[in-house]
Design an enzyme around this catalytic site. Sequence first.
Site, short mmCIF file in Angstrom:
data_model
loop_
_atom_site.label_atom_id
_atom_site.label_comp_id
_atom_site.label_asym_id
_atom_site.label_seq_id
_atom_site.Cartn_x
_atom_site.Cartn_y
_atom_site.Cartn_z
N LYS A 191 0.84 -1.19 0.00
CA LYS A 191 0.00 0.00 0.00
C LYS A 191 0.88 1.25 0.00
O LYS A 191 1.48 1.59 1.01
CB LYS A 191 -0.93 0.04 1.22
CG LYS A 191 -2.02 1.12 1.08
CD LYS A 191 -2.66 1.50 2.39
CE LYS A 191 -1.91 2.60 3.10
NZ LYS A 191 -1.90 3.89 2.33
N GLY A 244 7.22 5.33 7.98
CA GLY A 244 6.36 6.49 8.19
C GLY A 244 6.73 7.17 9.48
O GLY A 244 7.84 7.01 10.01
N GLY A 249 3.68 4.64 13.38
CA GLY A 249 4.38 3.37 13.55
C GLY A 249 4.06 2.71 14.87
O GLY A 249 3.86 1.50 14.95
N CYS A 300 13.32 11.46 6.46
CA CYS A 300 13.58 10.97 7.81
C CYS A 300 15.03 11.16 8.21
O CYS A 300 15.36 11.30 9.38
CB CYS A 300 13.18 9.49 7.92
SG CYS A 300 14.00 8.43 6.73
N GLU A 397 10.40 16.19 15.19
CA GLU A 397 10.63 16.12 13.75
C GLU A 397 9.70 17.09 13.03
O GLU A 397 8.48 16.98 13.12
CB GLU A 397 10.39 14.69 13.25
CG GLU A 397 10.75 14.51 11.79
CD GLU A 397 10.61 13.05 11.34
OE1 GLU A 397 11.47 12.57 10.60
OE2 GLU A 397 9.62 12.41 11.75
#
Length: 504
Positions: A191, A244, A249, A300, A397
């Site tokens: 996906k 992700g 997560g 990331c 983040e």
Amino acid sequence: MDHSKLLNTADVLARPPFVGKLLIDGAWADACDGSTRERRSPAHDTVVGVYAEAGVVDAERAIAAARQAFDHGPWPRMKGAERARVLRAVAEGILLRKHDLALMETLENGKPLAQSLAEIEGAADLWHYAATLARNLHGDSYNTLGENTLGVVLREAIGVVSIITPWNFPFLIVSQKLPFALAAGCTTVVKPAEVTSGTTVMLGEILLDAGIPSGVVNILVGRGSVVGEVMVTHPDIDMLSFTGSTGVGKQAVAKSAQTLKKVSMELGGKNPQIIFSDCDWDAAVDAAVYGIYFNAGQCCNSGSRILVQAEIAERFTAAVVERSKLVRVGDPLLPGVQVGAITTERQLETILSHINGARSAGATVALGGARVDTRGMYVEPTVMTGVTADMAIAKDEVFGPVLAVLTFTALEDAIALANSTLYGLSASVWSQDFNTCMTAARRIKAGTVWVNTFLEGHAELPFGGYRESGIGRELGRFATEDYTEAKTLHMHLGARTDWYLPKP
């Protein structure tokens, strides 16, 4: 299409949008309920993709196809050399269509076209590398257990793998997962992020052309809250591979625990570049700028913190600000653009919220700090100074082109600052002193530490994070092993006496 020649943005946007369907059991299909979704370019606000949108029933069909293909199909039972041949054919198919893939990536993600093209080529290399691992996956043997015993450890494909990928590197990240799962003999349900599905759907076409058997790779375009939920919780899924945000997560791990699936998680980061006073000045300034503005900071591994030794901090920060002023932001289809659009409106709002929050906390906006006033979703290259370790901008983040500058005095301070967040994905150290570099590299809690460089990657080197940056590693020579179970064969040679019978 060859994009070595200049593209005309108006001509590109005047074309009909890409139309994608679901790939289930080797065939393209509409959603069972007929649902579709559109994707608008974040740079141009024009519809560039129309997709069948999967629901629960479609997800269950895809999982059933993958289960059947694993339990009864040829893929897990093929020789490694045969699987390698298919993976090499996929790699070559990617290279043949690299310009179309790159354009699709740019239209849906917003990143500069040259960057998209480099990523597609890098992804093809990952498929080639995974093909070598398909032939080299092996177990172990123990001939040291006595004359009556032989031990053999097999590596068997784990089964059906759910692969869920994000929107920031749609094609590269699926290529960090899928070929390695296939090399091990697994079957999959994939996906992509619903806003950047085009290149993954196109990959499905390449896979079918390469001869992948039906049901081995199934591709679903759909929402995480619907399709992703099924892929995370379904009992016929043996493993979840997810990239992700750390927050999502954690939710996925918790839900997957209902069936104790194996999980591989590549999550967020708040990555430091540590700049010592004896650094290679020009290289370090360039790396600081590149590290935060690459992919508009939606990475990331983004170098979103620079930790600068106090004695050079003012001068180094000024150099970074001046270099940042030269960074070109704009239409990602135009040559020379280095920072394209922010991929989603939600992410744009998140970035601006982080900037405003840092300003309120006492940080100074030395450069940028606002949305670019033009069509599309762009944020100015931004540098925040006066940042302290307790500020959210130093710990959270941002996932945007926002650089936080902190200072330190000595090596011990730098290491403590580097380790002061909950993340541990990557870091870099800049110094001419070998002892400084090695001491810092060994003590920083991160899965990758670059020394006098930043954001380089190779298929041979494992990638993943410590702490809340993830679980497990991708890439490297053990990548296929992550998609296997170890099975022990304990073999007895000769006669064996029942334990409960008395000895004569």
